[in-house]
Each structure stands twice: as structure tokens, then as C-alpha cells.
Design a protein around this motif. Sequence first.
Motif, mmCIF file in Angstrom:
data_model
loop_
_atom_site.group_PDB
_atom_site.id
_atom_site.type_symbol
_atom_site.label_atom_id
_atom_site.label_comp_id
_atom_site.label_asym_id
_atom_site.label_seq_id
_atom_site.Cartn_x
_atom_site.Cartn_y
_atom_site.Cartn_z
ATOM 1 N N LYS A 1 56.229 41.482 38.941
ATOM 2 C CA LYS A 1 55.167 40.817 39.668
ATOM 3 C C LYS A 1 53.913 41.683 39.638
ATOM 4 C CE LYS A 1 54.428 38.526 44.048
ATOM 5 N NZ LYS A 1 55.003 38.199 45.329
ATOM 6 N N LEU A 2 52.782 41.064 39.411
ATOM 7 C CA LEU A 2 51.519 41.775 39.394
ATOM 8 C C LEU A 2 51.233 42.310 40.787
ATOM 9 C CD1 LEU A 2 48.972 42.446 37.699
ATOM 10 C CD2 LEU A 2 48.010 40.325 38.556
ATOM 11 N N SER A 3 50.838 43.571 40.895
ATOM 12 C CA SER A 3 50.523 44.126 42.198
ATOM 13 C C SER A 3 49.141 44.774 42.184
ATOM 14 C CB SER A 3 51.579 45.150 42.621
ATOM 15 O OG SER A 3 51.604 46.227 41.716
ATOM 16 N N CYS A 4 48.549 44.845 43.359
ATOM 17 C CA CYS A 4 47.213 45.421 43.511
ATOM 18 C C CYS A 4 47.304 46.943 43.538
ATOM 19 C CB CYS A 4 46.593 44.948 44.825
ATOM 20 S SG CYS A 4 46.421 43.167 44.967
ATOM 21 N N VAL A 5 46.452 47.578 42.768
ATOM 22 C CA VAL A 5 46.351 49.035 42.826
ATOM 23 C C VAL A 5 44.936 49.467 43.207
ATOM 24 C CG1 VAL A 5 48.248 49.550 41.250
ATOM 25 C CG2 VAL A 5 45.983 49.135 40.335
ATOM 26 N N SER A 6 43.979 48.563 43.076
ATOM 27 C CA SER A 6 42.617 48.836 43.529
ATOM 28 C C SER A 6 42.076 47.562 44.171
ATOM 29 C CB SER A 6 41.729 49.269 42.363
ATOM 30 O OG SER A 6 41.608 48.225 41.429
ATOM 31 N N LEU A 7 41.095 47.737 45.055
ATOM 32 C CA LEU A 7 40.574 46.606 45.821
ATOM 33 C C LEU A 7 39.111 46.347 45.492
ATOM 34 C CD1 LEU A 7 42.105 47.512 49.305
ATOM 35 C CD2 LEU A 7 43.060 46.052 47.527
ATOM 36 N N SER A 8 38.769 45.080 45.401
ATOM 37 C CA SER A 8 37.381 44.690 45.188
ATOM 38 C C SER A 8 36.640 44.794 46.520
ATOM 39 C CB SER A 8 37.323 43.253 44.667
ATOM 40 O OG SER A 8 35.984 42.812 44.617
ATOM 41 N N THR A 9 35.395 45.219 46.471
ATOM 42 C CA THR A 9 34.579 45.304 47.688
ATOM 43 C C THR A 9 33.637 44.115 47.808
ATOM 44 O OG1 THR A 9 32.961 46.632 46.490
ATOM 45 C CG2 THR A 9 34.652 47.822 47.728
ATOM 46 N N GLN A 10 33.609 43.268 46.788
ATOM 47 C CA GLN A 10 32.702 42.119 46.763
ATOM 48 C C GLN A 10 33.299 40.950 47.548
ATOM 49 O OE1 GLN A 10 31.856 40.811 42.818
ATOM 50 N NE2 GLN A 10 30.370 39.278 43.461
ATOM 51 N N GLN A 11 32.452 40.287 48.350
ATOM 52 C CA GLN A 11 32.901 39.098 49.070
ATOM 53 C C GLN A 11 32.962 37.927 48.098
ATOM 54 O OE1 GLN A 11 30.910 38.285 52.744
ATOM 55 N NE2 GLN A 11 31.651 36.182 52.849
ATOM 56 N N LEU A 12 34.059 37.189 48.146
ATOM 57 C CA LEU A 12 34.278 36.064 47.240
ATOM 58 C C LEU A 12 33.854 34.757 47.885
ATOM 59 C CD1 LEU A 12 37.857 37.113 46.088
ATOM 60 C CD2 LEU A 12 35.681 37.662 44.998
ATOM 61 N N ASN A 13 33.532 33.777 47.060
ATOM 62 C CA ASN A 13 33.181 32.451 47.542
ATOM 63 C C ASN A 13 34.481 31.740 47.930
ATOM 64 O OD1 ASN A 13 32.417 29.785 47.908
ATOM 65 N ND2 ASN A 13 30.963 29.819 46.206
ATOM 66 N N ILE A 14 34.631 31.411 49.189
ATOM 67 C CA ILE A 14 35.871 30.816 49.712
ATOM 68 C C ILE A 14 36.198 29.504 49.002
ATOM 69 C CG2 ILE A 14 36.947 29.815 51.770
ATOM 70 C CD1 ILE A 14 35.524 31.952 53.424
ATOM 71 N N ARG A 15 35.194 28.756 48.582
ATOM 72 C CA ARG A 15 35.440 27.472 47.910
ATOM 73 C C ARG A 15 36.156 27.637 46.576
ATOM 74 N NH1 ARG A 15 29.438 25.297 48.604
ATOM 75 N NH2 ARG A 15 29.218 27.397 47.859
ATOM 76 N N ASN A 16 36.088 28.829 45.981
ATOM 77 C CA ASN A 16 36.726 29.066 44.684
ATOM 78 C C ASN A 16 38.151 29.606 44.809
ATOM 79 O OD1 ASN A 16 34.392 28.273 43.377
ATOM 80 N ND2 ASN A 16 33.582 30.334 43.258
ATOM 81 N N LEU A 17 38.637 29.777 46.024
ATOM 82 C CA LEU A 17 39.965 30.353 46.229
ATOM 83 C C LEU A 17 40.979 29.249 46.520
ATOM 84 C CD1 LEU A 17 38.890 33.338 48.514
ATOM 85 C CD2 LEU A 17 39.152 33.299 46.024
ATOM 86 N N VAL A 18 42.110 29.295 45.817
ATOM 87 C CA VAL A 18 43.110 28.240 45.997
ATOM 88 C C VAL A 18 44.396 28.740 46.651
ATOM 89 C CG1 VAL A 18 42.260 26.770 44.145
ATOM 90 C CG2 VAL A 18 43.927 28.538 43.618
ATOM 91 N N SER A 19 44.693 30.027 46.532
ATOM 92 C CA SER A 19 45.885 30.568 47.178
ATOM 93 C C SER A 19 45.760 32.074 47.312
ATOM 94 C CB SER A 19 47.155 30.202 46.400
ATOM 95 O OG SER A 19 47.132 30.792 45.124
ATOM 96 N N TYR A 20 46.754 32.667 47.964
ATOM 97 C CA TYR A 20 46.743 34.109 48.172
ATOM 98 C C TYR A 20 48.173 34.609 48.321
ATOM 99 C CZ TYR A 20 47.704 33.138 53.101
ATOM 100 O OH TYR A 20 48.286 32.709 54.271
ATOM 101 N N GLU A 21 48.321 35.914 48.146
ATOM 102 C CA GLU A 21 49.598 36.588 48.367
ATOM 103 C C GLU A 21 49.319 37.856 49.155
ATOM 104 O OE1 GLU A 21 51.573 37.391 44.677
ATOM 105 O OE2 GLU A 21 51.321 35.333 43.974
ATOM 106 N N LYS A 22 50.177 38.155 50.122
ATOM 107 C CA LYS A 22 50.048 39.401 50.888
ATOM 108 C C LYS A 22 50.862 40.484 50.204
ATOM 109 C CE LYS A 22 49.377 37.107 55.295
ATOM 110 N NZ LYS A 22 49.856 36.941 56.679
ATOM 111 N N GLN A 23 50.327 41.694 50.240
ATOM 112 C CA GLN A 23 50.999 42.831 49.615
ATOM 113 C C GLN A 23 50.918 44.039 50.539
ATOM 114 O OE1 GLN A 23 50.045 43.984 45.431
ATOM 115 N NE2 GLN A 23 49.412 45.878 46.415
ATOM 116 N N LYS A 24 52.010 44.781 50.660
ATOM 117 C CA LYS A 24 52.045 45.990 51.490
ATOM 118 C C LYS A 24 52.064 47.265 50.651
ATOM 119 C CE LYS A 24 52.322 43.947 55.501
ATOM 120 N NZ LYS A 24 51.211 43.965 56.420
ATOM 121 N N ALA A 25 52.655 47.207 49.447
ATOM 122 C CA ALA A 25 52.768 48.418 48.624
ATOM 123 C C ALA A 25 52.362 48.092 47.202
ATOM 124 C CB ALA A 25 54.202 48.936 48.653
ATOM 125 N N PRO A 26 51.767 48.932 46.448
ATOM 126 C CA PRO A 26 51.403 50.312 46.738
ATOM 127 C C PRO A 26 50.201 50.443 47.673
ATOM 128 C CG PRO A 26 50.695 49.753 44.520
ATOM 129 C CD PRO A 26 51.457 48.579 45.069
#
Length: 97
Positions: free
Chosen positions: A33-58
Amino acid sequence: MKLHAAAILVIFWLGIFTVHTVKGSVGSQPMRKLSCVSLSTQQLNIRNLVSYEKQKAPVNAIMFITTKGIKICVSPNQKWVQAAIKKIDQNHATKRK
């Protein structure tokens, strides 16, 4: 002598077949499964988002998936992120009805 060589060859091929069957092929292995290792600081346009996944590690993150299938990781502590999650959840609840 030929029978001896044939027997060794059969045993060799049975060994190869057994190892291949037990181990499986690359295509039969589950995808990581693809996991986040770095985070974007840019605010995204909410209208372009269709889903999300929560991640605790790494790292603690929210991975948003856009309408184009792009996955973007952001910090879950930002207010706009919480608003986006709420909006996506509302959209999914509306579609289920």
C-alpha cells in the motif's frame, strides 16, 4: 547411465517446480500500500477531492485522492483538512441514500 541422468533431471525439475509453487510468482504477491513519507503544505481545492485515507505510520497524515486519481498527503491538524474530510464524508453519505 542414461536412466540415471534422466532421474536426476526429473528430480531437479520437481525441485524447481516445488520451490516456484510454494514461493509463488511476483504477480501473486500482494501489492504494498502506498504510504505518505512527506506532507504537502499547499491547501487543496476541496471540490477536486473525492476520497481520503488516514495514516499513522511512518508519519501521521491524511492522503487525499483527487478526481484525477492523484494522491496527496497532508497534515491532519490543519482546519481545511478537517473541513475537506467532513465534506467528503457528507458526499459519500448522500450517494449511499
